[in-house]
Enzyme design. Structure first.
Site, PDB file in Angstrom:
ATOM      1  N   LYS A  56      30.432 -52.517  23.738  1.00 48.88           N
ATOM      2  CA  LYS A  56      31.651 -52.323  22.912  1.00 48.88           C
ATOM      3  C   LYS A  56      31.530 -51.115  22.004  1.00 48.88           C
ATOM      4  CE  LYS A  56      32.537 -56.112  20.661  1.00 48.88           C
ATOM      5  NZ  LYS A  56      31.274 -56.859  20.801  1.00 48.88           N
TER       6      LYS A  56
ATOM      7  N   LYS B   7      28.013 -59.636  13.227  1.00 49.71           N
ATOM      8  CA  LYS B   7      26.710 -58.955  13.298  1.00 49.71           C
ATOM      9  C   LYS B   7      26.838 -57.479  12.918  1.00 49.71           C
ATOM     10  CE  LYS B   7      26.127 -59.855  17.612  1.00 49.71           C
ATOM     11  NZ  LYS B   7      27.315 -60.686  17.791  1.00 49.71           N
TER      12      LYS B   7
ATOM     13  N   LYS C 130      26.345 -65.069  17.827  1.00 48.75           N
ATOM     14  CA  LYS C 130      27.535 -65.240  18.666  1.00 48.75           C
ATOM     15  C   LYS C 130      28.472 -64.034  18.533  1.00 48.75           C
ATOM     16  CE  LYS C 130      31.541 -68.364  18.827  1.00 48.75           C
ATOM     17  NZ  LYS C 130      32.515 -67.440  18.248  1.00 48.75           N
TER      18      LYS C 130
ATOM     19  N   ASP D   3      25.187 -62.797  23.172  1.00 48.31           N
ATOM     20  CA  ASP D   3      24.379 -63.692  23.984  1.00 48.31           C
ATOM     21  C   ASP D   3      23.338 -62.905  24.772  1.00 48.31           C
ATOM     22  OD1 ASP D   3      25.777 -66.188  23.447  1.00 48.31           O
ATOM     23  OD2 ASP D   3      27.460 -65.155  24.373  1.00 48.31           O
TER      24      ASP D   3
END
Lengths: 341, 272
Positions: free
Chosen positions: B40, B14, B9, B125
């Protein structure tokens, strides 16, 4: 199966091609495809080949925004703005903007770009896989271009809506409808859209009747009726009885007494039966093509004495079906050649 | 060469986990490449001491993909970890997934996908085929799901299992679920819940990373925990995690849970 992969019917192909078959028929118009060059290449080649076959040597006026891999990643809206300005410098009668599938997938906002670029353009929704095929493209193009029409009082004339610009007999079919209207003393005001200048579309709302090319354009007919209050007939006439009914329907809507016109056409149809009397008793086998019409087959049996059997001369009904009495005459000429071959 | 991909998520940690795994592995002398697969572009920031490196897609935009050289997109960070950011379009335009695919094509062409270990840090996702790219075409053989005990985090992890299951079923699919990495948010019985989740989807808990303020401090100093506080307990945690991943031989095709099953599982731990 809804999306049967082997369905190669021309009416269910590419939405973009359907819309282009309309937009490129505006004589002074220019169409932009927001997508990769391949979309222009394939469609322009197809249109050119078909136009050439119909002895019109022109090349369709289509511009590409030439989207690349990087445009797919970062968005291609800037390309569209640049292309809009380049197109505008050529001063076309109208600029139509169509979206390719990939531009629709990445969500490029074609309408907003056109609204804010300072260039007047007609945006036609053509992201194919979002739903619909060729026919949908035709309808979308007609609906979008109808925004150029102005409201007016019904002046007793007729508009032809959505002639099939890629069909071989488009001009012959137009002449047949024109001939039938002339029997009633009525005239075509606008061919929406076939070989017209962009400014002519402004008269769209002042006819007293819209005649759709075929029932797949019913949504267009309804939309024009809602906007301009113009009634519509849903198709060009097919068959002997259908042609007579067409005269009656047009007469009723335009307030024209149609008895004389119908009588005249009946005489023409009887003469036609006489001129093809050599076909009486000919055994033919109908190759079931993409379209059929039981009414038409019955008429061919009854009026021309054709015998439909499994072991006759192979012939087929054309797609689209022949228009009016003259269309039927051309069909019988072809079948006669087949019988004599 | 071992190729691993971390999915989970958005905001679950991560990138922090990936960067610390890469740092820990590089400390053992392994040649590590970390690829951030998120527009990002902040996956490798801690390895690069706060620097947002030019992305592959930046370079494509500026000079076209044929003009790009390896040194334009691969940058050396802590411990010699080679860092790459795929980058992508501005939010709301274009197609970020296509950008990931384009990045892989370019890295492949340049022969940049090399080393002892490649760590793919992927957007939360798997919204389209582009973000499944690291699982396809023989790139990452092992996927690790990063999740906390929060329901939405488990939900996202469960969703990613669907992608792994689908792709591993293909004839050329070599991607498998390597395990679940618990990234604690300080909930009660969190490790047990994440462990049970891993078991229920047919996998195992590789390691549970407890919540620690050292992580935030390290980030404020623009470093990984491994670099900022090498003797801290948290650094040991990340080293152990990296060690477990390196030693892991268990590869599974997961069986995603139904939403109701997932909710029941989470509810069970709340009631307790």
């Amino acid at each position: 199966m809804k999306n049967w992969p082997t369905n190669s019917s021309r009416t269910e192909g590419c939405t973009l091609t359907g819309a282009l078959s309309v937009s490129t028929s505006i004589a002074d118009g220019l169409t932009i495809i927001h997508g990769p060059d391949g979309c222009v290449h394939h469609n322009a080649s197809l249109l050119h080949a078909l136009w050439h076959e119909n002895e019109e040597g022109l090349f369709p006026r289509i511009y590409s925004t030439s989207m690349t891999e990087a445009d797919v990643v970062f968005g291609g809206e800037e390309r569209l703005v640049e292309t809009l300005h380049a197109a505008n410098r050529l001063h076309p009668g109208v600029i139509c903007v169509l979206s390719s599938c990939v531009a629709a997938v990445i969500g490029d906002d074609v309408s907003t770009v056109c609204d804010t670029a300072g260039v007047q353009a007609v945006v036609i929704t053509t992201g194919g896989f979002l739903g619909g095929g060729f026919s949908r493209g035709v309808s979308e193009a007609l609906l979008a271009l109808s925004s150029l029409g102005r409201k007016g009082e019904g002046n007793g004339t007729v508009n032809l809506i959505g002639e099939k610009n890629l069909e071989y007999e488009a001009e012959a079919n137009y002449e047949e409808v024109n001939r039938l209207l002339a029997l009633l003393g009525a005239k075509v005001q606008l061919r929406f859209v076939r070989k017209i200048p962009a400014h002519a579309i402004s008269s769209l709302g002042s006819a007293s009747l819209n005649i759709l090319r075929d029932p797949s354009l019913t949504d267009v007919g309804r939309a024009l009726e809602a906007r301009f209050k113009t009634p519509y007939l849903s198709a060009f006439p097919v068959g002997l009885g259908g042609t007579l009914a067409f005269l009656q329907d047009v007469g009723e809507i335009l307030g024209i007494e149609s008895t004389d016109a119908i009588n005249c056409e009946e005489r023409y149809q009887k003469n036609l039966a006489v001129s093809f009397s050599d076909l009486d008793g000919s055994a033919i086998t109908l190759d079931r093509g993409p379209v059929t019409s039981h009414v038409l087959i019955d008429e061919l049996q009854e009026s021309f004495g054709l015998v439909f059997t499994d072991q006759g001369i192979p012939v087929r009904l054309p797609d689209p079906l022949p228009v009016g009495t003259a269309g039927l005459s051309r069909l019988l000429h072809r079948w006669r050649r087949a019988c004599r071959a | 060469m071992k190729q691993i991909a971390l999915y989970g998520k958005g905001g679950i940690g991560k990138s922090t986990t990936s960067a610390n795994i890469s740092a820990a592995l590089s400390d053992t002398g392994l040649a590590v490449l970390q690829i951030g697969c998120d527009p990002k572009r902040d996956s490798t920031r801690m390895l690069m001491h706060g620097r947002l490196i030019p992305t592959v897609m930046d370079q494509v935009r500026e000079r076209g993909d044929r003009e790009i050289a390896t040194e334009d997109i691969v940058f050396s960070g802590y411990g010699g970890v080679r860092c790459v950011e795929a980058g992508g379009p501005e939010p709301g335009v274009g197609c970020a997934g296509r950008g990931i695919i384009a990045t892989f094509q370019i890295l492949e062409r340049l022969g940049a996908l090399s080393g002892d270990v490649i760590v793919y840090d992927v957007l939360g996702d798997v919204v389209c085929g582009g973000f499944a790219m690291p699982m396809r075409e023989g790139y990452a053989q092992e996927v690790y799901l990063v999740t906390s005990g929060e329901l939405m985090s488990l939900y996202a992890a469960n969703n990613i299992c669907k992608a792994i299951k689908r792709l591993s079923g293909r004839s050329r699919g070599i991607c498998r679920l390597g395990g679940v990495i618990g990234n604690g948010k300080g909930l009660d019985q969190e490790e047990e819940l994440v462990s049970r989740f891993a078991e229920r989807i047919g996998s195992s808990l590789i390691f549970f990373v407890p919540r620690s303020t050292v992580v935030q401090k390290a980030e404020l100093h623009k470093k990984t925990v491994i670099e900022y506080a090498p003797s801290s307990a948290q650094a040991s945690v990340y080293r152990k995690l990296a060690e477990n991943i390196l030693a892991n031989k268990r590869m599974d095709i997961p069986e995603p849970l139904e939403v109701e099953e997932l909710e029941e599982l989470a509810y069970e731990f709340i009631k307790d």
